[in-house]
Motif scaffolding. Sequence first.
Motif, short mmCIF file in Angstrom:
data_model
loop_
_atom_site.label_atom_id
_atom_site.label_comp_id
_atom_site.label_asym_id
_atom_site.label_seq_id
_atom_site.Cartn_x
_atom_site.Cartn_y
_atom_site.Cartn_z
N GLY A 338 -4.74 3.57 -4.49
CA GLY A 338 -3.32 3.52 -4.15
C GLY A 338 -2.62 4.85 -4.39
O GLY A 338 -1.40 4.93 -4.29
N GLU A 350 -5.37 9.58 -0.77
CA GLU A 350 -4.11 8.83 -0.70
C GLU A 350 -2.98 9.62 -1.36
O GLU A 350 -3.19 10.46 -2.22
N LYS A 356 3.92 3.25 -7.31
CA LYS A 356 3.56 1.84 -7.16
C LYS A 356 3.79 1.44 -5.71
O LYS A 356 4.92 1.40 -5.23
N LYS A 357 2.71 1.18 -5.02
CA LYS A 357 2.81 0.93 -3.59
C LYS A 357 2.74 -0.57 -3.28
O LYS A 357 2.14 -1.35 -4.03
N SER A 359 0.88 -2.92 -0.97
CA SER A 359 -0.37 -2.88 -0.21
C SER A 359 -0.65 -4.27 0.36
O SER A 359 -0.46 -5.27 -0.34
N LEU A 380 -6.68 -1.97 -7.30
CA LEU A 380 -5.28 -1.86 -6.88
C LEU A 380 -4.37 -2.75 -7.73
O LEU A 380 -3.28 -2.34 -8.15
N HIS A 385 -0.15 -1.98 -8.50
CA HIS A 385 0.44 -2.01 -7.16
C HIS A 385 0.83 -3.44 -6.76
O HIS A 385 0.26 -4.41 -7.27
N VAL A 387 0.21 -5.90 -4.54
CA VAL A 387 -0.85 -6.18 -3.57
C VAL A 387 -0.66 -7.56 -2.95
O VAL A 387 -0.40 -8.55 -3.65
N GLN A 512 0.72 0.87 2.43
CA GLN A 512 -0.65 1.00 2.92
C GLN A 512 -1.18 -0.36 3.33
O GLN A 512 -0.83 -1.40 2.75
#
Length: 646
Positions: A338, A350, A356-357, A359, A380, A385, A387, A512
């Motif tokens: 991530g 990446e 903090k994405k 996903s 992840l 993240h 998720v 992502q």
Amino acid sequence: MARLNLLEETRFEKVPVNVYKDQHIASKNVANRIVNLIKRKQKNGETAVLGLATGATPVEVYAELVRMHREEGLSFSNVVTFNLDEYYPMTPDSRQSYVTFMYENLFDHIDIKKENIHIPDGTLNKEDIADYCIAYENKIGELGGLDLQILGIGRTGHIGFNEPGSAPNSGTRLVTLDDLTRRDASRDFGGKENVPTKAITMGIGTIFKASEIILMAWNTKKASIIKKAVEGEISGEVPATYLQLSDNTEFVLDEDAASELTRFNTPWLVKDCIWDKHLIKKAVIWLSGAVNKPILKLTDEDYNNNGMAQLATEKGPAYNINIDVFNQLQHTITGWPGGKPNADDSQRPERAEPAKKRSVIFSPHPDDDVISMGGTFIRLVDQGHDVHVAYQTSGNTAVWDTDVLRYMEFAIDFNKSIGEDTLKPEGVYEQMRNFIKQKQPNQIDLPEVRNVKAFIRKSEAIAGARYAGLQDKNIHFMALPFYETGKTVKNPVTDKDVELTIELLQKIKPHQIFAAGDFADPHGTHLVCFKIVVAAMEKLRKTEEWARETWLWMYRGAWHEFETHEIEMAVPLSPQEVERKKNAIFQHQSQKDRPVFPGDDEREFWVRAQERNRETAADYHKLGLANYEAMEAFVRWKFPLAESQK
């Protein structure tokens, strides 16, 4: 000069090969050649005698012929056809029969005379087959032989059903099918055990007598056998190699099927190349394997002795090239799928920001997420993240009927234990049990049976995602309409499939996306699901700023792995993470110990995934990089630039 260059490029090829951008263009080309033959014969008052093939390969050819009949008045009144083969035993009205296939795809839609259609008879008594086959050959001979024979190719190298071991002078006969051929057909029959073990086929000698032979092949699944057929030594182990002896044969391929031919796969061996970054990386990795040396130990002599002198001269010395490719590979490796917060991301696959994405992992079937990228999934989540996982289809065709009854019996006993009698599942159970007892291969399940299969796979998917650390609110079941037919052959994708995907993406607004890029999936579901995600994102990118900043990563695992030179992100797994991934896969109990549709790989999915991940790590180590326990690999999908980004 151009002719000389082409001869040099194709010097490994022992049969004429024409390569088209895709199967659609190639199919139209073949159809036009058939049409020209028919019209030429019509003009001369002659009969056109065609040898026809079945299977997925010629479907678009037949569709184009039907279109030309309907829209351009093409007549088939002077056409006589002979099909290559038929399963034995096989009734003509069976869904799997080649009689059904030919009428549905061609004969029902054109003006061919029924008496001019010849397809091997799968209903004969065994003692009558030999005489029938002789008569089949004689009919072809009485008409002056086949003017044009259309062929596909099986992954054993068979043409027609001439399996490995067939003689080059063989005639029409009863044959025993290779196990791989039966496995490839298993989905059409609802399991390999339902695929006939024998077939009636035209022989190689019969095919050879045709005035013209066109062998067609599409997609990467056929690439390895095409290389053997076109460039390999003539051998009964690959019957298609006998076509090298014919002066009237041509292979018609799309780019994917041709991808392993020398002129496409290792072009530096046959011509001077334009050495871009991608080709250099591919060539150096190939050279490392060819001479069995780590990249940093390759020498100018290695380059010169293995067809890469041009590269060493133009871009060398060799060591500089080695260092550059080694660094490219090193930069694909990351423990932060991530992105690593507060780090220089210029050499990382990446982005570091946002730290903090959001996903989303799109999983075509309910187990593709943990099979293909379970280690990365877990990492992840562990790295904080947000998720989400989106199960695009129910996967409800891939559950054993016996599991349905077992779960129903559990439901009945459970209801009794709590005094619940409002649902009365016993009657539904008896209906389902009677249906399953009389069920025919590939017969569409009752809605109740489909529902139970979907419930089984849904509960397993939830268990797997929870094991990976996901909260229930981040688990999404899409049930895309194209899949929910109850049939192994699915409906075409519609706007509704794309709209449902857009709705989910707008809700999450991911930074992502991970989606299955495993297009070797023998059932095609992965490719369909991927195209839906891409179509949804392309629409969103026109209007949504966040979508233009979203990256899409493709994963593989269950069926195939990316080539090392293709990999753009490699996530290493520790022994403990490999074990956690295995345990996540174990939550999918209906796919153990043997799934309904295993493809041509009999290993359990967790074994396939584990061994492929270890092979990826070993491939990196052989090139001179760190020796990890396992690796999951990813390739980034490149969207066209939006107008604002150009």
